[in-house]
Design a protein around this motif. Structure first.
Motif, short mmCIF file in Angstrom:
data_model
loop_
_atom_site.label_atom_id
_atom_site.label_comp_id
_atom_site.label_asym_id
_atom_site.label_seq_id
_atom_site.Cartn_x
_atom_site.Cartn_y
_atom_site.Cartn_z
N VAL A 3 21.80 -30.11 -31.84
CA VAL A 3 20.82 -30.75 -32.74
C VAL A 3 19.58 -29.88 -32.89
N MET A 4 19.24 -29.10 -31.85
CA MET A 4 18.02 -28.29 -31.87
C MET A 4 18.23 -26.92 -32.50
N VAL A 5 19.47 -26.57 -32.88
CA VAL A 5 19.73 -25.24 -33.45
C VAL A 5 18.87 -24.94 -34.67
N PRO A 6 18.62 -25.89 -35.60
CA PRO A 6 17.84 -25.54 -36.80
C PRO A 6 16.36 -25.27 -36.56
N VAL A 7 15.84 -25.57 -35.37
CA VAL A 7 14.40 -25.48 -35.15
C VAL A 7 13.83 -24.11 -35.49
N PRO A 8 14.35 -22.98 -34.99
CA PRO A 8 13.74 -21.68 -35.35
C PRO A 8 13.83 -21.37 -36.82
N TYR A 9 14.90 -21.81 -37.49
CA TYR A 9 15.03 -21.55 -38.92
C TYR A 9 14.03 -22.38 -39.72
N ILE A 10 13.76 -23.60 -39.26
CA ILE A 10 12.76 -24.45 -39.92
C ILE A 10 11.38 -23.81 -39.82
N PHE A 11 11.04 -23.32 -38.63
CA PHE A 11 9.73 -22.69 -38.46
C PHE A 11 9.64 -21.38 -39.23
N TYR A 12 10.72 -20.66 -39.31
CA TYR A 12 10.68 -19.40 -40.06
C TYR A 12 10.41 -19.66 -41.54
N ARG A 13 10.96 -20.75 -42.06
CA ARG A 13 10.81 -21.08 -43.48
C ARG A 13 9.49 -21.80 -43.77
N TYR A 14 9.13 -22.76 -42.93
CA TYR A 14 7.96 -23.60 -43.22
C TYR A 14 6.80 -23.37 -42.24
N GLY A 15 6.93 -22.41 -41.34
CA GLY A 15 5.87 -22.18 -40.37
C GLY A 15 4.51 -21.92 -40.97
N PRO A 16 4.38 -21.03 -42.00
CA PRO A 16 3.06 -20.80 -42.60
C PRO A 16 2.43 -22.08 -43.15
N TRP A 17 3.25 -22.92 -43.77
CA TRP A 17 2.72 -24.19 -44.31
C TRP A 17 2.26 -25.11 -43.19
N ILE A 18 3.04 -25.18 -42.10
CA ILE A 18 2.67 -26.03 -40.97
C ILE A 18 1.37 -25.53 -40.34
N ARG A 19 1.25 -24.23 -40.17
CA ARG A 19 0.04 -23.69 -39.56
C ARG A 19 -1.18 -23.88 -40.44
N LYS A 20 -0.95 -23.86 -41.74
CA LYS A 20 -2.06 -24.06 -42.68
C LYS A 20 -2.69 -25.44 -42.50
N HIS A 21 -1.88 -26.43 -42.13
CA HIS A 21 -2.37 -27.80 -41.96
C HIS A 21 -2.70 -28.12 -40.51
N SER A 22 -2.74 -27.09 -39.66
CA SER A 22 -3.06 -27.30 -38.26
C SER A 22 -4.55 -27.06 -38.01
N ARG A 23 -5.10 -27.78 -37.06
CA ARG A 23 -6.51 -27.63 -36.73
C ARG A 23 -6.75 -26.51 -35.73
N TYR A 24 -5.71 -26.07 -35.04
CA TYR A 24 -5.87 -25.09 -33.98
C TYR A 24 -5.11 -23.80 -34.22
N ALA A 25 -4.00 -23.85 -34.96
CA ALA A 25 -3.20 -22.65 -35.18
C ALA A 25 -3.87 -21.75 -36.21
N ILE A 26 -3.59 -20.43 -36.11
CA ILE A 26 -4.11 -19.50 -37.11
C ILE A 26 -3.36 -19.73 -38.41
N THR A 27 -4.01 -19.47 -39.54
CA THR A 27 -3.41 -19.76 -40.84
C THR A 27 -2.97 -18.53 -41.60
N HIS A 28 -3.42 -17.35 -41.17
CA HIS A 28 -3.06 -16.13 -41.90
C HIS A 28 -3.24 -14.94 -40.98
N THR A 29 -2.65 -13.83 -41.37
CA THR A 29 -2.87 -12.58 -40.64
C THR A 29 -4.24 -12.03 -41.00
N SER A 30 -4.90 -11.47 -40.01
CA SER A 30 -6.22 -10.90 -40.24
C SER A 30 -6.15 -9.62 -41.05
N LYS A 31 -7.22 -9.33 -41.73
CA LYS A 31 -7.29 -8.13 -42.57
C LYS A 31 -7.90 -6.97 -41.81
N ALA A 32 -7.47 -5.79 -42.23
CA ALA A 32 -8.01 -4.60 -41.58
C ALA A 32 -9.43 -4.36 -42.03
#
Length: 649
Positions: A620-649
């Motif tokens: 049942v847990m097999v899809p978890v890494p694939y879900i995060f790979y696809r929707y991880g940026p969106w999830i982090r964007k709505h998080s209060r603690y996670a980073i939302t983007h890669t930093s710029k040089a």
């Protein structure tokens, strides 16, 4: 020992930096010293001013066309490199800050007027600006040369950022925020020698390995413990179960405390206390005392499970962690698998007491503690910068030098309370934490369920002795090291992806890249290995079949562990230790319960159905890494603690 030597190195480095910059400050002081006929009023000798709470002093050099050009210089920019920046390019907030910094005490701040003038709505002309500059020049002539020299020196020190303290930080004066001198500062652990960083990583891995051994070694002597204390085997398995539950409970404290006092004090103190209670468990006079001592030892042994990820992040840059983190991951999983190997032979011995499981653990832990004390330096950047700031304050006599950790001037208890509360906050608010916790919990339930289950799979099914049954755990270890072969492939991909990101203006890989370990078969390997082992562990099928399944299981759990831990570290960065504490609590409490439940589970359900149920849960847990790979940026964007983007040089 290493921390003491390191502290002295920081002092010598600060002295060298002050000597280099002090010459420039002296030259500048000579230019701005009072001319004949001018006087200055020294500070009263008996007054101790709080330079952080409002005793602002003149910051500018009136001879410069831009007297504040260094006040808000970017990190690592040397004086003179921003001379071409025009006043009109300074944001309004910075302009107001600089005006307030140079205003004599008691003077009311003039309203802001674009273009550099004030009171424009009242019809006054630009002559006010000339009058203001004349007042500032007069003020500079009446100030103590030493006082203005301290500020001038602070502006000249590379890596020191002068800014105003906000009200919530405890004052409205200036603070000199101390940082590294630049990207190549040798004091930064990322810039230490390659050999030094490898040594530190191996020591951290050794801590993880030795506490892992302690968590599992007693599972091999369950029957002998039950016989000595007159309890059932299920009750005797509580010695392992409570140790694991203690792991989870201790993680709530070890991670946050390491973010408050640094890594080394936590490693050393908790290892000493852990060893004391391991010794107490070996001397326990009754069953209740043995369980209590095992639980407390687990509480103090949880340190590397939450602090190690942060320590590795302190030492290695994100790109380097592609191949360095698997070193720790291998050790973290090898420990619980080596424990039954040693414990099996102790259980089989007719001359050694079962208490030798505790003595072996104590001896190995003592060796590792010696390595930590003698060879492991402090790696936590806020602590290192706190040392640097302390040296700057002592050498200059200027108490405005502060590390970022010290600016608020909060008490240790207050900072610790906030840090201890954070893991609970992350667990309740962060979907990333919840899903990763569930994923790793399933993996650990299976892994630690094998501690008692291997006796049914290999001991009772194939009639192997306790010593040989313990050796069967080596199949999982072979799978662990086999998974490390993926590092070469993923590192090559990481270099290619990073080059593309840098061409687009970024400077690091997104957290989702870390999921490739799981997606390259690791997620599928766990349920496949469980189905394979469950339905081929029969007397009419060779023992090599379930052993081969255990190799595949080892490959899968390492891939999942590396992906989950690195994804959390990259997603939460500053709060990674607290995030890992949340995950550690959940998975080890569940694992401790599974150790106790696994004996009746295997007894009543049999090997085939027990492994099948565990395989279905893991599937049942097999899809978890694939879900995060696809929707991880969106999830982090709505998080209060996670980073939302890669930093710029």
């Amino acid at each position: 020992m290493q921390s003491f030597i390191q502290y002295r190195k920081f002092k010598h480095a600060v002295e060298a930096q002050l000597e280099r910059k002090g010459r420039l400050a002296d030259e500048s002081a000579e230019k701005s010293s009072p001319q004949p006929g001018q006087t200055y009023t020294p500070e009263p000798s008996g007054r101790e001013k709080d330079v952080e709470k409002g005793d602002a002093e003149f910051e500018g050099d009136p001879s410069s066309p831009h007297p504040h050009e260094h006040l808000h210089a970017p990190y690592g920019v040397r004086p003179g490199e921003v001379a071409a920046v025009r006043r009109s390019s300074v944001p309004r907030e910075a302009e107001e800050t600089m005006m307030a910094t140079n205003r004599p005490q008691g003077e009311v701040e003039p309203p802001y007027r674009p273009g550099g003038s004030s009171n424009d709505d009242e019809g006054e002309d630009d002559d006010d600006d000339d009058e203001l500059m004349r007042q500032r020049s007069s003020l500079a002539a009446t100030l103590s040369p030493q006082a203005s020299g301290n500020t001038r020196l602070g502006r000249m020190l590379t890596g020191v950022n002068i800014r105003r303290r906000s009200t919530r930080e405890g004052g409205d004066g200036d603070v000199f925020v101390v940082g590294y001198e630049g990207a190549d500062d040798p004091l930064d652990p990322h810039n230490w020698g390659f050999g030094t960083r490898v040594r530190c990583t191996l020591i951290i891995a050794a801590i993880g390995c030795v506490v892992g051994i302690a968590s599992a070694i007693d599972s091999s002597v369950v029957r002998r413990v039950a016989a000595e204390f007159g309890v059932g085997e299920v009750a005797a398995s509580l010695g392992t179960g409570l140790f694991l539950i203690g792991f989870g409970a201790g993680a709530l404290f070890a991670g946050p405390i390491s973010e408050t006092v640094g890594r080394n004090p936590v490693y050393i103190v908790t290892l000493i206390l852990y060893m004391i209670f391991i010794m107490a468990a070996g001397l326990a006079p009754n069953f209740g005392a043995w369980l209590a001592f095992r639980f407390i030892a687990g509480v103090f042994g949880s340190t590397p499970l939450t602090c190690a990820g942060g320590s590795i992040s302190d030492l290695w840059r994100p790109m380097e962690r592609v191949w360095t983190f698997p070193i720790f991951a291998n050790a973290a999983f090898t420990g619980p698998l080596l424990g039954p190997v040693a414990g099996g032979w102790i259980a089989q011995s007719r001359t050694l007491s079962w208490r030798w499981t505790e003595w072996v653990t104590l001896l190995v832990s003592g060796v590792v503690l010696g390595l930590v004390v003698l060879l492991q330096p402090e790696t936590y950047p806020p602590t290192l910068l706190k040392w640097k700031a302390a040296h700057l304050r002592a050498l200059t006599g200027d108490h405005r030098y502060r590390a970022e950790l010290e600016i608020r001037r909060e008490s240790f208890v207050h900072r610790l309370q906030r840090a201890l509360w954070r893991p609970f906050l992350l667990t309740t608010r962060e979907p990333i934490i919840v899903l990763i916790s569930l994923y790793l919990t399933v993996v650990y339930i299976v892994l630690f369920g094998f501690l008692d289950g291997y006796d049914y799979i290999f001991g009772q099914t194939y009639g192997e002795s306790p010593g040989i049954t313990g050796i069967c755990f080596l199949g999982i270890i072979v799978g662990l090291f086999g998974a490390s072969a993926l590092v070469l492939v993923i590192y090559k991909w990481a270099k290619h992806d990073l080059q593309k990101i840098q061409e687009q203006g970024g400077d690091k890989l997104p957290p989702e890249f870390r999921l490739w370990f799981s997606m390259l078969g690791g997620a599928f390997a766990i349920p496949i290995s469980l189905f394979w082992m469950g339905w081929t562990a029969r007397p009419d099928i060779s023992i090599w079949s379930p052993l081969a399944a255990s190799v595949l299981f080892g490959y899968g759990i390492l891939c999942v562990f590396i992906s989950c831990y690195q994804y959390i570290i990259d997603s939460y960065e500053t709060y990674s230790a607290s995030a890992l504490a949340s995950i550690t609590l959940i998975r080890y409490v569940a694992s401790g319960g599974m150790v106790v439940a696994s004996i009746p589970f295997y007894q009543n359900m049999g090997v085939a159905y027990t492994c099948t149920i565990l395989g279905c849960i893991s599937a049942v847990m097999v899809p978890v890494p694939y879900i995060f790979y696809r929707y991880g940026p969106w999830i982090r964007k709505h998080s209060r603690y996670a980073i939302t983007h890669t930093s710029k040089a």
